[in-house]
Design a protein around this motif. Structure first.
Motif, PDB file in Angstrom:
ATOM      1  N   SER A 290      -0.814   7.028   4.539  1.00 55.99           N
ATOM      2  CA  SER A 290      -1.413   5.839   3.930  1.00 55.99           C
ATOM      3  C   SER A 290      -0.805   4.595   4.575  1.00 55.99           C
ATOM      4  O   SER A 290       0.366   4.283   4.364  1.00 55.99           O
ATOM      5  CB  SER A 290      -1.155   5.833   2.420  1.00 55.99           C
TER       6      SER A 290
ATOM      7  N   VAL B  49      -1.085   0.346   5.898  1.00 55.39           N
ATOM      8  CA  VAL B  49      -1.657  -0.963   5.564  1.00 55.39           C
ATOM      9  C   VAL B  49      -1.779  -1.869   6.786  1.00 55.39           C
ATOM     10  O   VAL B  49      -2.494  -2.870   6.756  1.00 55.39           O
ATOM     11  CB  VAL B  49      -0.812  -1.681   4.487  1.00 55.39           C
TER      12      VAL B  49
ATOM     13  N   CYS C 130       3.594   1.767   6.568  1.00 55.48           N
ATOM     14  CA  CYS C 130       3.117   2.741   5.584  1.00 55.48           C
ATOM     15  C   CYS C 130       3.565   2.368   4.172  1.00 55.48           C
ATOM     16  O   CYS C 130       4.591   1.713   3.977  1.00 55.48           O
ATOM     17  CB  CYS C 130       3.626   4.138   5.940  1.00 55.48           C
ATOM     18  N   ARG C 131       2.786   2.836   3.201  1.00 55.21           N
ATOM     19  CA  ARG C 131       3.045   2.481   1.810  1.00 55.21           C
ATOM     20  C   ARG C 131       4.333   3.094   1.270  1.00 55.21           C
ATOM     21  O   ARG C 131       4.863   2.637   0.258  1.00 55.21           O
ATOM     22  CB  ARG C 131       1.873   2.934   0.933  1.00 55.21           C
ATOM     23  N   ASP C 132       4.846   4.138   1.913  1.00 54.69           N
ATOM     24  CA  ASP C 132       6.052   4.791   1.409  1.00 54.69           C
ATOM     25  C   ASP C 132       7.323   4.143   1.956  1.00 54.69           C
ATOM     26  O   ASP C 132       8.372   4.787   2.048  1.00 54.69           O
ATOM     27  CB  ASP C 132       6.033   6.284   1.740  1.00 54.69           C
ATOM     28  N   GLN C 133       7.218   2.855   2.349  1.00 56.55           N
ATOM     29  CA  GLN C 133       8.364   2.051   2.781  1.00 56.55           C
ATOM     30  C   GLN C 133       8.945   2.515   4.117  1.00 56.55           C
ATOM     31  O   GLN C 133      10.143   2.410   4.359  1.00 56.55           O
ATOM     32  CB  GLN C 133       9.447   2.020   1.688  1.00 56.55           C
TER      33      GLN C 133
ATOM     34  N   PRO D 145       7.586  -1.894   0.281  1.00 58.89           N
ATOM     35  CA  PRO D 145       6.622  -1.443   1.292  1.00 58.89           C
ATOM     36  C   PRO D 145       6.356  -2.533   2.325  1.00 58.89           C
ATOM     37  O   PRO D 145       6.168  -3.699   1.970  1.00 58.89           O
ATOM     38  CB  PRO D 145       5.363  -1.138   0.466  1.00 58.89           C
TER      39      PRO D 145
ATOM     40  N   GLU E 263      -7.872  -1.131   5.367  1.00 62.09           N
ATOM     41  CA  GLU E 263      -6.794  -2.107   5.233  1.00 62.09           C
ATOM     42  C   GLU E 263      -6.637  -2.940   6.504  1.00 62.09           C
ATOM     43  O   GLU E 263      -6.354  -4.134   6.447  1.00 62.09           O
ATOM     44  CB  GLU E 263      -5.469  -1.385   4.938  1.00 62.09           C
TER      45      GLU E 263
ATOM     46  N   GLN F  51      -6.115   3.834   2.885  1.00 64.85           N
ATOM     47  CA  GLN F  51      -5.213   4.562   1.988  1.00 64.85           C
ATOM     48  C   GLN F  51      -5.272   6.061   2.264  1.00 64.85           C
ATOM     49  O   GLN F  51      -4.315   6.791   2.024  1.00 64.85           O
ATOM     50  CB  GLN F  51      -5.591   4.279   0.537  1.00 64.85           C
TER      51      GLN F  51
END
Length: 635
Positions: free
Chosen positions: A25, A27, A40-43, A65, A267, A281
């Protein structure tokens, strides 16, 4: 539709094929020659090889993130809400982070600077190596979208119209334009010719970079908000929140292709030659753009000839296609759009060249059509070049008029030099073209326009050289005076000497002003310097005059002066006698000097009021405290 499946519109000339789907996922995306990078959304920031799309590195973990990922030659940067993290490319090791003063919403890296869009409408500028930071409030609401190039930066918020700012090193950007409300809350992109604003209704407003006016509005038929855009010199890719992606020909305003994902919000999109990187996402989808089955480099400097099929098998299809392009070119020619006509004629010729194999059966028709298109292309080239010459000649005439009427120009020497260079280049190109098309009567018109431009250019250059010479003389005079003035200040000369120097300097400036034109840059330079020296002269004159005035106004009459002197003479003898009782030598010398100063002042007053008897008495008292031989020794 299955996960990762793609749809397209077969009626448009650009198609695509899926390359790979990366299960992450993301951005934001960026790339270099070797790797693809994803925020990525998981930092974490992930890195894939572009050779085999294998995961190379996972960078992180960040405190929040990441919003944006950027790269330069040696480093990877991830902008988060309150920090920008930095990793080395050679080891993928983190070198650290730097803190942000404001909550980041978006950012972009251009050259040596980060530009961060923050809350409360703030733009933050950060030097990427030194981390030196500046910030300015450009809007009242949160700054949600940025686009930048070497000269300008564009900003947008959800509540205000987008604005265009001129970059300035180490100082606040200056506002160039406010784009109309159509772009309110939009996503920004652009190129050297246009600023693009995608809005919440799916429309894309195209503004020119000269007058900053709306040129056209691109409407794809999708009403979902635009979520991301990427633009090259010729093409635009616009993505929506519902997973549709449209490819536009910016020059013509035509929809030339689309990609449809399975409903996931896009995104971020970016293009890498014939590849599109699409972040959602659901993951990162990578597709290859195709034109007639061949890879389509959307980043290329020149546009692709977009037809239904570049390689045709039927000679009739080829001839008909070329005729259609010729007809479109003819229409442009009649409308005075000569550059566009040139492009279509060239496309028609290219179509004939690419399909030579199919035209072997109709050599006469191929030759006839080729000759016809070449003839019309020649005329269009001549007309286009004449148009270019007239445009640049108009600019040169405007400059000449400025120098004649205003006696000045707002253009910088660098801009003038570029104008001369452009004119010289186009004159050379035009002579070559006129020679090549000598059989066409338009070539003689072109030659005439070239000669006119050359004459106007020489005249303008002569005027500008004369203008610069007068400017240089004025600047030389002001610098000479300024240097001499600073030298006097460093020498700590007396104020009367400085006053005398300023009188001489002002005379020189006034003489130069008398010779200067009533309006113009020279007068502006000289009058500015003269005003400054007049101000200084006035200050010094008031200070110097106050000395004499103070002396003159100490006593208003002879009687008052005599009364003061008598009072002094009644006290001074006692003061002199008391000197011998002061044991501390330092204190004794101080008291002695005070007595001498008072007696000298009294002596000067007595002489000024012609109190001769009092003057003799004062001199005797002065002799007691400062004998003549001691006074001579001091001198």
């Amino acid at each position: 539709m299955d996960k990762g499946s793609l749809g397209s519109n077969d009626s448009v000339p650009v198609s695509h094929e899926k390359v790979i789907h990366l299960e992450v996922s993301a951005v934001d995306l960026t790339y270099d020659e070797i790797f693809l990078y994803a925020a990525c959304r998981d930092q974490r920031v992930r890195v894939w090889s572009k050779t085999d799309w294998q995961l190379v590195a996972e960078l992180g973990e960040t405190d929040t993130p990441p919003l944006v990922v950027d790269v330069d030659d040696t480093q990877v940067f991830a902008t988060c809400e309150r920090r920008v993290y930095v990793w080395k490319k050679d080891t993928w090791g983190m070198t650290g982070w730097f803190e942000l003063s404001y909550d980041a919403l978006t950012s972009t890296l251009h050259g040596d600077y980060f530009y961060v869009g923050a809350n409360d409408g703030r733009l933050v500028s950060i030097q990427k190596d030194t981390h030196e930071t500046s910030s300015w409030q450009l809007h009242k609401s949160d700054l949600t979208s940025l686009w930048s190039d070497d000269k300008i930066i564009c900003t947008s918020t959800k509540k205000e119209e987008p604005r265009v700012w001129l970059k300035a090193k180490d100082t606040a950007p200056s506002e160039l334009a406010r784009l109309d409300k159509k772009g309110k809350g939009g996503v920004l992109s652009g190129n050297a010719e246009f600023i693009l604003v995608g809005n919440s209704t799916g429309e894309i407003a195209v503004y020119d970079r000269v007058e900053w006016e709306l040129v056209r509005t691109l409407e794809s038929g999708y009403s979902s908000p635009i979520s991301s855009m990427w633009a090259s010199s010729h093409y635009l890719i616009a993505a929506t929140t519902t997973g549709t992606l449209t490819i536009w020909d910016l020059k013509k305003g035509d929809d030339i292709g689309e990609v449809v994902l399975n409903g996931h919000k896009i995104e971020w999109i970016t293009a890498d030659h014939d590849l599109l990187y699409i972040a959602t996402q659901d993951g990162i989808t990578i597709v290859r753009l195709l034109a007639s089955g061949r890879p389509f480099d959307i980043c290329a400097d020149s546009p692709l000839i977009l037809t239904d099929s570049l390689l045709k098998t039927s000679p009739y299809d080829v001839l008909e296609g070329a005729l259609e392009l010729e007809k479109k070119a003819d229409e442009h020619y009649q409308e005075g759009l000569f550059h566009e006509a040139v492009l279509e004629y060239e496309n028609a010729l290219q179509l004939l060249i690419d399909n030579t194999h199919a035209l072997l059966e109709v050599p006469a028709e191929r030759q006839h059509l080729t000759d016809e298109i070449n003839t019309r292309l020649g005329k269009a080239l001549l007309k286009a070049k004449i148009q270019e010459l007239q445009t640049i000649n108009h600019e040169i005439q405007q400059l000449s008029e400025e120098l004649d009427v205003r006696k000045r120009t707002d253009r910088t020497p660098e801009e003038i030099e570029r104008l001369w260079s452009s004119a010289g280049r186009i004159i050379k190109e035009s002579r070559v073209l006129a020679e090549a098309q000598a059989s066409d009567m338009l070539s003689y018109q072109l030659t005439h326009v070239v000669e006119t431009l050359e004459a106007d250019l020489n005249e303008a250059m002569s005027k500008f050289d004369e203008f610069r010479e007068t400017i240089n003389q004025a600047i030389g005079l002001t610098r000479q005076i300024s240097n001499e003035w600073r030298w006097m200040e460093r020498r700590r000369t007396k104020l009367p000497e400085r006053k005398q120097f300023l009188e001489s300097a002002m005379e020189k400036l006034e003489a130069a002003l008398d010779k200067a034109d009533p309006e113009g840059e020279v007068r502006k330079i000289l009058s500015g310097a003269l005003d400054e020296y007049r101000r200084l002269y006035g200050q010094i004159d008031r200070i110097v005059s106050s000395y004499d005035l103070e002396q003159e106004t100490s006593f208003t009459s002879k009687d008052e002066a005599q009364e003061a002197i008598e009072g002094l003479l009644s006290v001074i003898p006692k003061k002199i006698d008391a000197l011998k009782d002061i044991e501390n030598l330092t204190e004794r010398d101080m008291e002695k000097n005070r007595i001498i100063a008072a007696l000298e002042q009294a002596l000067e007053t007595a002489k000024s009021f012609k109190l001769n008897k009092a003057a003799d008495t004062i001199e005797k008292e002065l002799e007691k405290v400062q004998p003549k031989e001691e006074k001579t020794k001091e001198k």
